[in-house]
Enzyme design. Structure first.
Site, PDB file in Angstrom:
ATOM      1  N   ASN A 245      20.627   8.879 -87.386  1.00  0.00           N
ATOM      2  CA  ASN A 245      21.357   7.754 -86.815  1.00  0.00           C
ATOM      3  C   ASN A 245      20.549   7.086 -85.712  1.00  0.00           C
ATOM      4  OD1 ASN A 245      23.644   8.314 -88.367  1.00  0.00           O
ATOM      5  ND2 ASN A 245      24.664   9.446 -86.740  1.00  0.00           N
TER       6      ASN A 245
ATOM      7  N   ASP B 156      21.559   6.038 -81.976  1.00  0.00           N
ATOM      8  CA  ASP B 156      22.605   6.188 -80.970  1.00  0.00           C
ATOM      9  C   ASP B 156      22.581   4.997 -80.022  1.00  0.00           C
ATOM     10  OD1 ASP B 156      23.151   8.629 -82.093  1.00  0.00           O
ATOM     11  OD2 ASP B 156      22.238   9.819 -80.491  1.00  0.00           O
TER      12      ASP B 156
ATOM     13  N   GLY C  88      30.355  25.208 -74.107  1.00  0.00           N
ATOM     14  CA  GLY C  88      29.984  24.272 -73.053  1.00  0.00           C
ATOM     15  C   GLY C  88      29.323  24.951 -71.875  1.00  0.00           C
TER      16      GLY C  88
ATOM     17  N   ASP D  83      23.262  20.130 -80.386  1.00  0.00           N
ATOM     18  CA  ASP D  83      22.156  20.068 -81.339  1.00  0.00           C
ATOM     19  C   ASP D  83      20.929  20.811 -80.807  1.00  0.00           C
ATOM     20  OD1 ASP D  83      23.677  18.547 -83.101  1.00  0.00           O
ATOM     21  OD2 ASP D  83      23.092  16.674 -82.131  1.00  0.00           O
TER      22      ASP D  83
ATOM     23  N   SER E  65      18.819  20.410 -71.681  1.00  0.00           N
ATOM     24  CA  SER E  65      18.958  19.140 -72.406  1.00  0.00           C
ATOM     25  C   SER E  65      19.938  18.181 -71.748  1.00  0.00           C
ATOM     26  CB  SER E  65      19.386  19.401 -73.857  1.00  0.00           C
ATOM     27  OG  SER E  65      20.762  19.748 -73.935  1.00  0.00           O
TER      28      SER E  65
END
Length: 303
Positions: free
Chosen positions: A13, A15, A218, A249, A279
């Site tokens: 994709n 983004d 999380g 990811d 990240s």
């Protein structure tokens, strides 16, 4: 350089990220604080995460016949990812994700476009590519029939499959038994297992799924269970979060790389938790993904 050989079958994709201090109500127009465009898609993101950590990565997927496809090919090619098996679909748009970032959290709308043109026969035609892989990675931003065909083919070939079930959907238990690992978050696990209400404890949530699993949580890190390791937990790391878009990811890519290298599940999960923490400290799913030496240094500093 890692010895890991990973094939990612999934979405590609662009983004489109809008930053705002207030999420608009229905019918409301507000002024945002920033806009950026990044290469993304859960498949492409996981491929980049693996490549940044040193793995040899092959991408299987579809893009449209447009400028965004060229942007994706060039960006992933710079990461050293083998793009020969990414098909261009005439008269289709490349997939996009519209992402709103507010208070370091995100809301995402995905328009699949060419990603839904990746068919089971496309995967079955690449049996030699899959057979040469240490691990095959899958997600749910491509047609469910293609995901199922890839799982069955890899299982027949004796190749391990990691499924990140996002977006979440209920899955047949016979198919789930063919997975090496599934990597949902708490919400996705409830949908995969058909559990209407989340159980009281993380251990009960893991017990609701009868096969090997790594469940992301999380900022609380990740929980895991397998027949060999039993149940375990790797706590999260305290970092200043800027954008959480690519955290899951990154986690999946890092997990796959270390498992491909022969690491035990607990060690691989700890590495993945560290990589995903790094990240979120930068804006953009792929641009925030760390390099191998950065994760290793971070782990040393955390000890």
């Amino acid at each position: 350089m890692s010895t890991a050989k990973i094939t990612v079958i999934g979405s590609l994709n662009i983004d489109m990220v809008t930053e705002t201090t207030v999420v608009p109500e229905q019918g409301e127009t507000i002024i945002g604080s920033g806009f950026s465009s990044f290469t993304g898609g859960k498949g492409a993101n996981q491929a980049v995460a693996c490549a940044r950590l040193g793995a040899q990565v092959t991408m299987i997927g579809c893009v449209g016949e447009d400028a965004m496809a060229m942007q994706l090919r060039e960006a992933l090619g710079r990461e050293g990812i083998d793009m020969r098996h990414v098909k261009t679909v005439p008269h289709q748009s490349t997939g996009i994700a519209a992402i709103t970032v507010c208070d370091s959290d995100n809301r995402i709308i995905v328009v699949p476009g060419a990603n839904y043109c990746l068919l089971p026969e496309d995967v079955l035609a690449l049996e030699d590519v899959i057979a040469a892989s240490d691990i095959v990675m899958l997600q749910h931003e491509i047609p469910p029939a293609t995901v199922e065909a890839a799982i069955r083919l890899a299982n027949k070939l004796g190749v391990r499959v990691i499924l990140n079930p996002a977006p979440a959907m209920r899955l047949d238990d016979e198919l789930l038994r063919q997975l090496y690992l599934i990597t949902p978050n708490e919400y996705e696990l409830a949908i995969v297992t058909g559990t209407e209400q989340l159980a009281q404890t993380q251990e009960q949530r893991l017990a609701a799924y009868p096969h090997p699993i790594v469940m992301t949580a999380g900022s609380n890190g990740a929980y895991y269970r397998s027949d060999e390791t039993g149940t375990g937990h790797v706590p999260g790391h305290k970092v200043e979060a800027v954008d959480t878009t690519g955290a899951g990811d990154t986690f999946n890519g890092a997990l796959a790389v270390r498992l491909s290298e022969g690491a035990a599940l607990a060690e691989a999960v700890a590495f993945a938790v560290a990589a995903s923490a790094l990240s979120v400290t930068k804006l953009g799913a792929q641009s925030g993904m760390p390099l191998r030496h950065e994760v290793e240094a971070f782990l040393l500093g955390a000890q």
